[in-house]
Write a protein that holds these residues in place. Structure first.
Motif, short mmCIF file in Angstrom:
data_model
loop_
_atom_site.label_atom_id
_atom_site.label_comp_id
_atom_site.label_asym_id
_atom_site.label_seq_id
_atom_site.Cartn_x
_atom_site.Cartn_y
_atom_site.Cartn_z
N TYR A 139 0.82 -1.22 0.00
CA TYR A 139 0.00 0.00 0.00
C TYR A 139 0.85 1.27 0.00
O TYR A 139 0.37 2.33 -0.39
N ALA A 140 2.08 1.19 0.46
CA ALA A 140 2.90 2.40 0.53
C ALA A 140 4.37 2.04 0.42
O ALA A 140 4.84 1.06 1.01
N GLU A 141 5.09 2.84 -0.33
CA GLU A 141 6.53 2.61 -0.48
C GLU A 141 7.24 2.72 0.87
O GLU A 141 8.28 2.09 1.08
N ASP A 142 6.66 3.47 1.80
CA ASP A 142 7.23 3.58 3.14
C ASP A 142 7.31 2.22 3.84
O ASP A 142 8.12 2.03 4.75
N LEU A 143 6.46 1.29 3.43
CA LEU A 143 6.41 -0.03 4.08
C LEU A 143 7.33 -1.05 3.42
O LEU A 143 7.45 -2.17 3.92
N TRP A 144 7.97 -0.70 2.31
CA TRP A 144 8.83 -1.67 1.63
C TRP A 144 9.96 -2.19 2.51
O TRP A 144 10.25 -3.40 2.49
N PRO A 145 10.65 -1.36 3.28
CA PRO A 145 11.71 -1.90 4.16
C PRO A 145 11.17 -2.93 5.15
O PRO A 145 11.84 -3.93 5.44
N MET A 146 9.95 -2.69 5.65
CA MET A 146 9.36 -3.64 6.58
C MET A 146 9.07 -4.97 5.86
O MET A 146 9.30 -6.05 6.42
N LEU A 147 8.57 -4.89 4.63
CA LEU A 147 8.30 -6.11 3.87
C LEU A 147 9.58 -6.85 3.55
O LEU A 147 9.65 -8.09 3.66
N ARG A 148 10.60 -6.12 3.16
CA ARG A 148 11.88 -6.75 2.84
C ARG A 148 12.41 -7.52 4.05
O ARG A 148 12.85 -8.68 3.93
N ALA A 149 12.35 -6.90 5.23
CA ALA A 149 12.82 -7.56 6.45
C ALA A 149 11.95 -8.75 6.80
O ALA A 149 12.45 -9.80 7.25
N ALA A 150 10.64 -8.62 6.61
CA ALA A 150 9.73 -9.71 6.94
C ALA A 150 9.94 -10.91 6.03
O ALA A 150 9.89 -12.07 6.47
N LEU A 151 10.18 -10.67 4.75
CA LEU A 151 10.45 -11.77 3.82
C LEU A 151 11.78 -12.44 4.13
O LEU A 151 11.90 -13.67 4.05
N THR A 152 12.76 -11.67 4.52
CA THR A 152 14.04 -12.25 4.93
C THR A 152 13.87 -13.15 6.14
O THR A 152 14.39 -14.27 6.19
N ALA A 153 13.11 -12.67 7.12
CA ALA A 153 12.87 -13.47 8.33
C ALA A 153 12.15 -14.77 7.99
O ALA A 153 12.50 -15.84 8.50
N ALA A 154 11.16 -14.68 7.11
CA ALA A 154 10.35 -15.86 6.79
C ALA A 154 11.09 -16.84 5.89
O ALA A 154 11.14 -18.05 6.17
N ILE A 155 11.67 -16.35 4.80
CA ILE A 155 12.27 -17.23 3.80
C ILE A 155 13.64 -17.73 4.25
O ILE A 155 13.96 -18.93 4.09
N ASP A 156 14.44 -16.86 4.81
CA ASP A 156 15.81 -17.24 5.17
C ASP A 156 15.93 -17.81 6.57
O ASP A 156 16.83 -18.61 6.84
N GLU A 157 15.04 -17.38 7.47
CA GLU A 157 15.19 -17.77 8.88
C GLU A 157 14.04 -18.61 9.41
O GLU A 157 14.07 -19.06 10.55
N GLY A 158 12.99 -18.80 8.61
CA GLY A 158 11.87 -19.61 9.05
C GLY A 158 11.03 -18.98 10.14
O GLY A 158 10.33 -19.68 10.88
N ASP A 159 11.05 -17.65 10.24
CA ASP A 159 10.31 -16.91 11.27
C ASP A 159 9.16 -16.15 10.60
O ASP A 159 9.38 -15.18 9.88
N GLY A 160 7.93 -16.59 10.87
CA GLY A 160 6.77 -15.94 10.27
C GLY A 160 6.24 -14.76 11.06
O GLY A 160 5.26 -14.13 10.64
N GLY A 161 6.87 -14.43 12.18
CA GLY A 161 6.36 -13.36 13.04
C GLY A 161 6.22 -12.01 12.37
O GLY A 161 5.17 -11.36 12.47
N PRO A 162 7.26 -11.51 11.69
CA PRO A 162 7.14 -10.18 11.06
C PRO A 162 6.06 -10.10 9.99
O PRO A 162 5.37 -9.08 9.90
N LEU A 163 5.88 -11.14 9.19
CA LEU A 163 4.79 -11.11 8.20
C LEU A 163 3.43 -11.17 8.88
O LEU A 163 2.48 -10.54 8.43
N LEU A 164 3.35 -11.92 9.98
CA LEU A 164 2.10 -11.96 10.74
C LEU A 164 1.79 -10.58 11.31
O LEU A 164 0.62 -10.15 11.34
N GLU A 165 2.81 -9.86 11.72
CA GLU A 165 2.61 -8.50 12.24
C GLU A 165 2.00 -7.61 11.17
O GLU A 165 1.09 -6.81 11.44
#
Length: 530
Positions: free
Chosen positions: A352-378
């Motif tokens: 919805y906003a370019e301001d949120l792209w860093p948050m998405l990038r970090a959340a995808l890293t946590a989920a795909i690389d580290e197996g942590d779904g918490g940030p995407l759930l947030e």
């Protein structure tokens, strides 16, 4: 990443919740045409929707008491704001004081009373997001001081939303279960589970909301706005609406062109399009927005979606969705793992906003690389308005309730879905199936739709400023073109950028044009692009 107050106010409140997720310098050039980049400006030809006819200028005798009411204001929790209740009939065609409903309105008086232009109503969209919360939480950051000096900042929670007798459907635990439901079924059993979830949701709305469920249409909310205009003592209605708020504002102009003042419609919807077109084209909008994010992501270091191109990133995201569909990721909440549905919602929220792209990038890293779904759930919880205590806001209930009442379902049943799902996947390989299956929620709705697609000319209204963003995820740019074209006095302002909504963002060009219109009634030159 902590979102700014502007972002939380304008975006996290759900400018346009999609059905599926239950969602520079100025140049005065020619208007961008249908040959825009892929995914931009692509829309089905507008069907022959009947015109929305204006209401009689003379107020019917049976409604006079509503128009003549005096509001009793008192201090609100928000500093500087006061609140009141507006009384409106449940059914404008058959008003009965015994059935009246009360809507919550808030305002912050103009800073310079001697130069006051009027009351500036605002609506953040949804449908279903709270305009009261939006006004109280964002007006100071969205509108510059000179606008706030000349206008009362006003938010009206539309019927069925926020503090205005909100639609109720499911409890917090029931909503948790509902949001875990697989929205892209891979078997007959999963399809049956999804359809059963839709039925349970719809039945819950009917049982907990009652008769009001049939009287929360956009037309009724627009009529409420005219009652408020009169109660505030203004001859004209001034308005800024985002996303669904553009439909509400356009409908108001169509019904009451003689009362229409300066209207800003940002991230516009095209009211002529049937639900099938709207949902499918919105899926394409999210695809366009994701590709814009993906191009940015893969151009930098350590992107969890790879380092090649947007096509490869899209394939990797689809693979990730398939993996969490097969085996949800732990999220830190043992009762709420990150499922495919929640992952999709989380990704979509950040588009919805370019301001949120860093948050998405970090959340995808946590989920795909580290197996942590918490940030995407947030991110998903942010979209779904889920509070830490497990309660939910009202937008997720009001959105389908208003949408399903406004227009017939895109697909009437699962058999009809089979004939259209391919077109959704073509529009959006990443999100298409999710959007397609979600159309069946309205097919399960317990109240027959009272609305239908309409064409709005608003003949006789003053200039209406329509703002469209080229890579808007939720309201494709072509919709802004369509709305500006059908309005007799529509002026299109284009923002060559990303995100859902442009005013109040980083474009000084857009902000300056809108502020000049609000303050001086000066419209930008037709075809202006920022």
């Amino acid at each position: 990443m902590t979102m700014s107050l502007r972002t939380t106010g304008r975006l996290a409140l759900g400018l346009l919740a999609s059905t599926a997720l239950l969602a520079t310098a100025c140049s005065s050039n020619d208007r961008p045409d249908e040959r825009a980049p892929s995914g931009i400006g692509e829309t089905s030809p507008a069907p022959d929707a009947p015109p929305l006819e204006p209401l009689p200028e003379e107020i019917p005798a049976e409604l006079r008491s509503y128009y003549d009411q005096e509001l009793s204001w008192s201090a609100c929790d928000a500093a500087g704001f006061e609140c009141a209740s507006l009384t409106v009939p449940l059914d404008y065609e058959n008003p009965d004081p015994a059935d009246d409903i009360r809507l919550t309105v808030t305002r912050d008086r103009a800073g310079d009373a001697s130069r006051r232009i009027g009351a500036l109503l605002m609506n953040p969209g949804g449908p279903g997001a709270s305009a009261v919360d939006f006004a109280q939480g964002s007006a100071e950051y969205l509108f510059p001081e000179e606008v706030r000096a000349r206008y009362d900042m006003v938010g009206l929670d539309a019927r069925g939303t926020g503090r205005s007798e909100p639609v109720e459907c499911l409890s917090g635990p029931e909503m948790d279960e509902y949001t875990l439901t697989d929205r892209t079924p891979d078997s007959d059993a999963e399809a049956d589970q999804l359809l059963a979830a839709f039925e349970e949701f719809a039945t819950g709305c009917q049982e907990r909301t009652g008769e009001l469920l049939g009287h929360i249409s956009t037309i009724e909310s627009a009529r409420d706005m005219d009652v408020l205009r009169a109660a505030l003592g203004d001859e004209d209605l001034y308005y800024v609406g985002f996303s669904y708020g553009t439909k509400l504002g356009a409908v108001y102009a169509g019904l009451f062109p003689q009362n229409t003042g300066r209207l800003v419609l940002d991230a516009a919807m095209d009211p002529r399009l049937p639900t099938l077109n709207t949902d499918r084209e919105q899926a394409g909008g999210f695809e366009t927005a994701f590709r814009s994010f993906a191009e940015d992501c893969v151009s930098g270091p350590d992107c969890a979606l790879g380092s090649e191109d947007a096509d490869d990133a899209s394939r990797r995201l689809s693979d990730f969705f398939a993996e969490v569909d097969a085996e949800p990721l732990p999220s830190g909440d043992p009762n709420r793992p990150l499922t495919e549905s929640l992952a999709t919602t989380g990704v979509s929220m950040a588009l919805y906003a370019e301001d949120l792209w860093p948050m998405l990038r970090a959340a995808l890293t946590a989920a795909i690389d580290e197996g942590d779904g918490g940030p995407l759930l947030e991110l998903a919880d942010m979209y779904n308005e889920r509070e830490p205590d497990g309660s939910y806001g009202t937008t997720m209930f009001a959105f389908p309730a208003i949408s399903c009442l406004d227009s017939p379902a895109g697909n009437e049943d699962a058999e009809a879905l089979e004939d259209t799902i391919g077109s959704y996947e073509e529009a959006s390989p990443t999100f298409g199936r999710d959007f397609a299956w979600a159309t069946l929620l309205c097919a399960a709705w317990p109240v027959e739709p009272t609305g239908h697609p309409v064409s709005i000319a608003a003949e006789g209204a003053t200039d209406i400023l329509v703002v469209g963003t080229l890579r808007d995820p939720a309201t494709p740019y072509a919709w802004a073109q369509g709305l500006a074209d059908q309005l007799a006095t529509g002026i299109l302002l284009t923002y060559d950028g990303d995100g859902h909504g442009a005013y109040g963002g980083t474009s000084e060009c857009v902000n300056s044009a809108v502020n000049s219109y609000l303050l001086e009634n000066i419209s930008p030159e037709e075809g202006t692009t920022c």
